[in-house]
Design a protein around this motif. Structure first.
Motif, mmCIF file in Angstrom:
data_model
loop_
_atom_site.group_PDB
_atom_site.id
_atom_site.type_symbol
_atom_site.label_atom_id
_atom_site.label_comp_id
_atom_site.label_asym_id
_atom_site.label_seq_id
_atom_site.Cartn_x
_atom_site.Cartn_y
_atom_site.Cartn_z
ATOM 1 N N ALA A 34 48.443 37.156 85.501
ATOM 2 C CA ALA A 34 47.286 36.634 84.765
ATOM 3 C C ALA A 34 45.997 37.295 85.231
ATOM 4 C CB ALA A 34 47.193 35.116 84.950
ATOM 5 N N VAL A 35 45.870 37.537 86.536
ATOM 6 C CA VAL A 35 44.677 38.193 87.076
ATOM 7 C C VAL A 35 44.500 39.573 86.450
ATOM 8 C CG1 VAL A 35 43.709 39.269 89.144
ATOM 9 C CG2 VAL A 35 44.606 36.954 89.260
ATOM 10 N N VAL A 36 45.598 40.310 86.332
ATOM 11 C CA VAL A 36 45.541 41.653 85.742
ATOM 12 C C VAL A 36 45.101 41.578 84.284
ATOM 13 C CG1 VAL A 36 46.866 43.703 85.134
ATOM 14 C CG2 VAL A 36 47.310 42.544 87.296
ATOM 15 N N LEU A 37 45.709 40.682 83.520
ATOM 16 C CA LEU A 37 45.423 40.599 82.089
ATOM 17 C C LEU A 37 44.026 40.062 81.807
ATOM 18 C CD1 LEU A 37 48.854 39.269 80.742
ATOM 19 C CD2 LEU A 37 48.035 41.619 80.910
ATOM 20 N N VAL A 38 43.619 39.028 82.554
ATOM 21 C CA VAL A 38 42.290 38.443 82.338
ATOM 22 C C VAL A 38 41.201 39.418 82.752
ATOM 23 C CG1 VAL A 38 40.700 36.643 83.106
ATOM 24 C CG2 VAL A 38 43.058 36.052 82.542
ATOM 25 N N GLY A 39 41.429 40.163 83.837
ATOM 26 C CA GLY A 39 40.422 41.094 84.326
ATOM 27 C C GLY A 39 40.357 42.388 83.557
ATOM 28 N N PHE A 40 41.325 42.627 82.654
ATOM 29 C CA PHE A 40 41.333 43.875 81.888
ATOM 30 C C PHE A 40 40.161 43.909 80.929
ATOM 31 C CE2 PHE A 40 42.654 46.420 78.212
ATOM 32 C CZ PHE A 40 42.956 47.626 78.841
ATOM 33 N N ILE A 41 39.456 45.034 80.894
ATOM 34 C CA ILE A 41 38.298 45.201 80.011
ATOM 35 C C ILE A 41 38.691 46.133 78.878
ATOM 36 C CG2 ILE A 41 35.892 45.931 79.853
ATOM 37 C CD1 ILE A 41 35.635 45.363 82.821
ATOM 38 N N PRO A 42 38.941 45.583 77.693
ATOM 39 C CA PRO A 42 39.417 46.405 76.579
ATOM 40 C C PRO A 42 38.297 47.248 75.970
ATOM 41 C CG PRO A 42 39.041 44.177 75.838
ATOM 42 C CD PRO A 42 38.793 44.178 77.330
ATOM 43 N N GLY A 43 38.723 48.205 75.163
ATOM 44 C CA GLY A 43 37.746 49.000 74.423
ATOM 45 C C GLY A 43 37.252 50.219 75.160
ATOM 46 N N LEU A 96 41.390 34.256 89.751
ATOM 47 C CA LEU A 96 41.293 34.143 88.291
ATOM 48 C C LEU A 96 39.851 33.966 87.828
ATOM 49 C CD1 LEU A 96 44.363 31.779 87.751
ATOM 50 C CD2 LEU A 96 44.189 34.175 87.034
ATOM 51 N N TYR A 97 38.884 34.251 88.717
ATOM 52 C CA TYR A 97 37.472 34.058 88.371
ATOM 53 C C TYR A 97 37.004 34.794 87.113
ATOM 54 C CZ TYR A 97 36.864 38.557 90.773
ATOM 55 O OH TYR A 97 36.960 39.871 91.147
ATOM 56 N N PRO A 98 37.592 35.952 86.733
ATOM 57 C CA PRO A 98 37.122 36.595 85.495
ATOM 58 C C PRO A 98 37.282 35.719 84.262
ATOM 59 C CG PRO A 98 38.369 38.166 86.810
ATOM 60 C CD PRO A 98 38.571 36.813 87.442
ATOM 61 N N ALA A 99 38.174 34.722 84.344
ATOM 62 C CA ALA A 99 38.371 33.826 83.198
ATOM 63 C C ALA A 99 37.078 33.092 82.853
ATOM 64 C CB ALA A 99 39.483 32.831 83.502
ATOM 65 N N GLY A 100 36.356 32.643 83.866
ATOM 66 C CA GLY A 100 35.091 31.947 83.610
ATOM 67 C C GLY A 100 34.076 32.852 82.946
ATOM 68 N N THR A 101 34.062 34.119 83.340
ATOM 69 C CA THR A 101 33.112 35.066 82.755
ATOM 70 C C THR A 101 33.405 35.311 81.283
ATOM 71 O OG1 THR A 101 32.922 36.159 84.908
ATOM 72 C CG2 THR A 101 32.098 37.354 82.994
ATOM 73 N N ILE A 102 34.679 35.581 80.964
ATOM 74 C CA ILE A 102 34.984 35.920 79.579
ATOM 75 C C ILE A 102 34.886 34.696 78.664
ATOM 76 C CG2 ILE A 102 36.437 37.843 80.276
ATOM 77 C CD1 ILE A 102 38.871 36.165 79.518
ATOM 78 N N LEU A 103 35.162 33.498 79.193
ATOM 79 C CA LEU A 103 35.017 32.295 78.375
ATOM 80 C C LEU A 103 33.549 32.040 78.042
ATOM 81 C CD1 LEU A 103 37.597 29.873 80.040
ATOM 82 C CD2 LEU A 103 37.732 30.909 77.765
ATOM 83 N N LEU A 104 32.667 32.190 79.028
ATOM 84 C CA LEU A 104 31.228 32.013 78.768
ATOM 85 C C LEU A 104 30.709 33.095 77.839
ATOM 86 C CD1 LEU A 104 29.439 30.851 82.044
ATOM 87 C CD2 LEU A 104 29.645 29.654 79.866
ATOM 88 N N PRO A 122 43.213 40.105 72.728
ATOM 89 C CA PRO A 122 44.538 39.469 72.782
ATOM 90 C C PRO A 122 45.153 39.499 74.176
ATOM 91 C CG PRO A 122 44.349 40.807 70.806
ATOM 92 C CD PRO A 122 43.114 41.070 71.612
ATOM 93 N N VAL A 123 44.995 40.633 74.878
ATOM 94 C CA VAL A 123 45.577 40.733 76.219
ATOM 95 C C VAL A 123 44.920 39.742 77.176
ATOM 96 C CG1 VAL A 123 43.993 42.558 76.985
ATOM 97 C CG2 VAL A 123 46.243 42.345 78.056
ATOM 98 N N GLN A 124 43.626 39.496 77.000
ATOM 99 C CA GLN A 124 42.933 38.525 77.840
ATOM 100 C C GLN A 124 43.345 37.100 77.480
ATOM 101 O OE1 GLN A 124 38.908 39.932 76.959
ATOM 102 N NE2 GLN A 124 38.691 40.568 79.096
ATOM 103 N N ALA A 125 43.572 36.847 76.185
ATOM 104 C CA ALA A 125 44.028 35.520 75.754
ATOM 105 C C ALA A 125 45.383 35.198 76.365
ATOM 106 C CB ALA A 125 44.105 35.472 74.227
ATOM 107 N N ILE A 126 46.269 36.198 76.403
ATOM 108 C CA ILE A 126 47.567 36.007 77.047
ATOM 109 C C ILE A 126 47.374 35.699 78.529
ATOM 110 C CG2 ILE A 126 49.731 37.142 77.692
ATOM 111 C CD1 ILE A 126 49.504 38.765 75.087
#
Length: 297
Positions: free
Chosen positions: A128-137, A259-267, A278-282
């Motif tokens: 989850a850390v890998v997927l949430v922290g991934f920066i797409p684009g 898993l702290y990047p989750a808070g950043t991307i949700l905000l 999608p990868v971050q949602a997973i």
């Protein structure tokens, strides 16, 4: 279960602090934001410390000071490696190392043990850390050896911060965090002062390092408030982290904190209307699953 929930909430708050700091850095220089956040966080901890009690002793002061050095090193290496890029690789690499290092320390050095479901939760958390922290684009680019080394160094420094804080005694209250933030403030403040001295010698003026980007008075005021809010929020996350460590195990708390990047991307999705890839949602779904498994471990 309590410590896992507190650690997960703390991770979301860490991510919120990063979000506020990122917004502030759009107008103010990153080192100015970092120093301001360190100072405002210190003020909050000084106010809160008496309510938590705590006894001063040499060992806890040393652990707190060392954790402050580790924290400052982690921030410096993180900013440096992200500046080199690519962020889509180096950001999750930092987060994964910051999870695995204290996780292994807890399991192998401190002798922590988990139920089978707990090890499954740890594995899910790392993914989850890998997927949430991934920066797409971002265009896929092979990271340089220097960038990888600094990302690993940043992750190890974050892990060292967790391990060092975990060594403090319960009787110390928030004293280790106060020392941590005081050392962090001294280091980042000294860097700002050094930049001012260099600017003066070059004839650029004492305010050159502090000079914000082209924004109006209202924008500048907002940027300073965001920097202060970043420090207060980060200090709150530190308190929750300390509570989680004292109530639970380092291996579990470190995995969930990463898993702290989750808070950043949700905000970012709520406030800035940024799209969650999608990868971050997973990754977010796996993070919830990991948290649930670790809570019952």
């Amino acid at each position: 279960m309590f410590s896992a929930v507190v650690a997960l909430v703390g991770a979301l708050i860490y991510g919120s602090a990063d979000f506020l700091g990122g917004l502030a850095a759009r107008q103010l220089k990153a080192i100015v934001v970092t120093a301001t956040a360190a100072g405002s966080g210190l003020m909050l901890l000084l106010v809160a410390a008496p309510f938590f009690g705590g006894t001063w002793n040499r060992e806890d002061v040393i652990w707190g000071a060392l954790s402050g050095i580790a924290g400052a090193l982690a921030i410096g290496l993180l900013y440096a490696c992200l500046a080199i890029g690519p962020m889509s690789i180096l950001s999750p690499l930092t987060a994964v190392v910051s999870a695995i290092a204290p996780m292994l320390w807890g399991l192998l050095i401190d002798g922590e043990t988990l139920a089978s479901v707990g090890y499954i939760g740890l594995a899910l958390a790392v993914v989850a850390v890998v997927l949430v922290g991934f920066i797409p684009g971002q265009r896929t680019v092979r990271p340089s050896a220097l960038g990888v080394a600094m990302a690993i160094g940043s992750g190890l420094s974050i892990g060292a911060f967790l391990i060092l804080i975990n060594h403090t005694s319960e009787s110390s209250g928030l004293i280790p965090l106060v020392i941590n933030r005081a050392v962090n403030t001294a280091i980042t403040g000294s860097i700002v002062v050094a930049l001012i001295v260099v600017a003066v010698r070059r004839g650029e003026g004492a305010t050159s390092p502090l000079r914000p980007r082209a924004v109006g008075t209202a924008g500048l005021r907002r940027a300073w408030m965001l920097a202060i809010g970043c420090g207060v929020t980060d200090a709150l996350a530190n308190v929750l982290l300390l509570i989680a460590l004292r109530e639970g195990q380092l291996s579990i708390v470190s995995a969930l904190t990463a898993l702290y990047p989750a808070g950043t991307i949700l905000l970012a999705a709520i406030v800035l209307r940024e799209r969650i890839a999608p990868v971050q949602a997973i990754g977010l779904v796996l993070a919830v699953a990991a948290g649930a498994l670790l809570a019952i471990a």
